[in-house]
Design a protein around this motif. Structure first.
Motif, PDB file in Angstrom:
ATOM      1  N   SER A  27      47.100  24.108  82.228  1.00 51.57           N
ATOM      2  CA  SER A  27      46.615  25.103  83.177  1.00 51.57           C
ATOM      3  C   SER A  27      47.525  26.327  83.207  1.00 51.57           C
ATOM      4  N   GLU A  28      48.815  26.139  82.851  1.00 56.25           N
ATOM      5  CA  GLU A  28      49.728  27.279  82.798  1.00 56.25           C
ATOM      6  C   GLU A  28      49.292  28.283  81.742  1.00 56.25           C
ATOM      7  N   THR A  29      48.874  27.801  80.607  1.00 54.69           N
ATOM      8  CA  THR A  29      48.472  28.691  79.520  1.00 54.69           C
ATOM      9  C   THR A  29      47.005  29.076  79.630  1.00 54.69           C
ATOM     10  N   GLY A  30      46.259  28.304  80.396  1.00 57.63           N
ATOM     11  CA  GLY A  30      44.835  28.579  80.538  1.00 57.63           C
ATOM     12  C   GLY A  30      44.020  28.128  79.346  1.00 57.63           C
ATOM     13  N   ARG A  31      44.608  27.278  78.510  1.00 58.33           N
ATOM     14  CA  ARG A  31      43.903  26.817  77.311  1.00 58.33           C
ATOM     15  C   ARG A  31      43.919  25.303  77.240  1.00 58.33           C
ATOM     16  N   SER A  32      42.861  24.787  76.693  1.00 53.03           N
ATOM     17  CA  SER A  32      42.830  23.358  76.421  1.00 53.03           C
ATOM     18  C   SER A  32      43.344  23.148  74.996  1.00 53.03           C
ATOM     19  N   PRO A  33      43.734  21.942  74.668  1.00 57.00           N
ATOM     20  CA  PRO A  33      44.212  21.694  73.296  1.00 57.00           C
ATOM     21  C   PRO A  33      43.146  22.005  72.250  1.00 57.00           C
ATOM     22  N   ARG A  34      41.907  21.721  72.552  1.00 60.28           N
ATOM     23  CA  ARG A  34      40.835  21.999  71.590  1.00 60.28           C
ATOM     24  C   ARG A  34      40.659  23.494  71.373  1.00 60.28           C
ATOM     25  N   ARG A  35      40.748  24.246  72.447  1.00 63.37           N
ATOM     26  CA  ARG A  35      40.614  25.691  72.334  1.00 63.37           C
ATOM     27  C   ARG A  35      41.769  26.258  71.496  1.00 63.37           C
ATOM     28  N   SER A  36      42.972  25.760  71.749  1.00 58.95           N
ATOM     29  CA  SER A  36      44.135  26.207  70.982  1.00 58.95           C
ATOM     30  C   SER A  36      43.985  25.857  69.507  1.00 58.95           C
ATOM     31  N   LEU A  37      43.511  24.648  69.227  1.00 59.88           N
ATOM     32  CA  LEU A  37      43.305  24.228  67.847  1.00 59.88           C
ATOM     33  C   LEU A  37      42.230  25.079  67.175  1.00 59.88           C
ATOM     34  N   ARG A  38      41.152  25.335  67.887  1.00 61.84           N
ATOM     35  CA  ARG A  38      40.074  26.164  67.338  1.00 61.84           C
ATOM     36  C   ARG A  38      40.597  27.561  66.994  1.00 61.84           C
ATOM     37  N   LYS A  39      41.385  28.122  67.915  1.00 62.67           N
ATOM     38  CA  LYS A  39      41.953  29.454  67.709  1.00 62.67           C
ATOM     39  C   LYS A  39      42.882  29.455  66.490  1.00 62.67           C
ATOM     40  N   ALA A  40      43.717  28.417  66.374  1.00 66.29           N
ATOM     41  CA  ALA A  40      44.633  28.317  65.231  1.00 66.29           C
ATOM     42  C   ALA A  40      43.856  28.163  63.925  1.00 66.29           C
ATOM     43  N   ASN A  41      42.792  27.392  63.937  1.00 68.29           N
ATOM     44  CA  ASN A  41      41.963  27.219  62.737  1.00 68.29           C
ATOM     45  C   ASN A  41      41.274  28.519  62.346  1.00 68.29           C
ATOM     46  N   GLU A  42      40.811  29.276  63.343  1.00 63.19           N
ATOM     47  CA  GLU A  42      40.192  30.568  63.056  1.00 63.19           C
ATOM     48  C   GLU A  42      41.194  31.520  62.428  1.00 63.19           C
ATOM     49  N   LYS A  43      42.407  31.523  62.949  1.00 61.28           N
ATOM     50  CA  LYS A  43      43.461  32.383  62.406  1.00 61.28           C
ATOM     51  C   LYS A  43      43.808  31.961  60.987  1.00 61.28           C
ATOM     52  N   ALA A  44      43.919  30.661  60.755  1.00 62.72           N
ATOM     53  CA  ALA A  44      44.219  30.157  59.415  1.00 62.72           C
ATOM     54  C   ALA A  44      43.110  30.543  58.440  1.00 62.72           C
ATOM     55  N   SER A  45      41.879  30.442  58.875  1.00 60.54           N
ATOM     56  CA  SER A  45      40.746  30.807  58.029  1.00 60.54           C
ATOM     57  C   SER A  45      40.764  32.306  57.713  1.00 60.54           C
ATOM     58  N   GLU A  46      41.067  33.107  58.716  1.00 58.89           N
ATOM     59  CA  GLU A  46      41.153  34.558  58.517  1.00 58.89           C
ATOM     60  C   GLU A  46      42.258  34.906  57.517  1.00 58.89           C
ATOM     61  N   LEU A  47      43.410  34.270  57.668  1.00 58.75           N
ATOM     62  CA  LEU A  47      44.515  34.521  56.747  1.00 58.75           C
ATOM     63  C   LEU A  47      44.182  34.048  55.331  1.00 58.75           C
ATOM     64  N   GLN A  48      43.484  32.923  55.221  1.00 55.80           N
ATOM     65  CA  GLN A  48      43.080  32.428  53.902  1.00 55.80           C
ATOM     66  C   GLN A  48      42.126  33.402  53.241  1.00 55.80           C
ATOM     67  N   ASP A  49      41.188  33.967  54.015  1.00 51.79           N
ATOM     68  CA  ASP A  49      40.258  34.963  53.474  1.00 51.79           C
ATOM     69  C   ASP A  49      41.000  36.189  52.971  1.00 51.79           C
ATOM     70  N   LYS A  50      41.994  36.634  53.725  1.00 52.44           N
ATOM     71  CA  LYS A  50      42.789  37.792  53.297  1.00 52.44           C
ATOM     72  C   LYS A  50      43.571  37.469  52.026  1.00 52.44           C
ATOM     73  N   LEU A  51      44.119  36.265  51.965  1.00 53.55           N
ATOM     74  CA  LEU A  51      44.867  35.853  50.783  1.00 53.55           C
ATOM     75  C   LEU A  51      43.950  35.786  49.557  1.00 53.55           C
ATOM     76  N   ASP A  52      42.753  35.241  49.735  1.00 48.69           N
ATOM     77  CA  ASP A  52      41.792  35.172  48.639  1.00 48.69           C
ATOM     78  C   ASP A  52      41.412  36.567  48.145  1.00 48.69           C
TER      79      ASP A  52
END
Length: 77
Positions: free
Chosen positions: A13-38
């Motif tokens: 509640s301090e961060t306002g995020r659930s673990p799933r939301r954080s994981l989803r956000k991290a996966n989206e960022k990883a996917s974005e970075l992979q696209d840039k790398l490709d």
């Protein structure tokens, strides 16, 4: 057990995020970075291939100049 649950809930509640939301956000960022790398890898490969072709072309021009200057004779003989 209720003590553990409240600590966990308080931490999220301090961060306002659930673990799933954080994981989803991290996966989206990883996917974005992979696209840039490709994309960068594609550009690099294309530039490398273009460089090879330009070197071949320059080498052919150099050989043609030598043939003209030597009257078509093989400069190595």
């Amino acid at each position: 057990m209720s003590g553990r649950s409240s600590v966990r809930q308080g931490r999220f509640s301090e961060t306002g995020r659930s673990p799933r939301r954080s994981l989803r956000k991290a996966n989206e960022k990883a996917s974005e970075l992979q696209d840039k790398l490709d994309a960068q890898a594609t550009v690099t490969a294309n530039l490398y291939q273009e460089n090879i072709e330009l070197k071949k072309k320059a080498n052919r021009r150099q050989r043609n100049r030598l043939a003209v200057l030597t009257g078509g004779a093989d400069p190595d003989n």
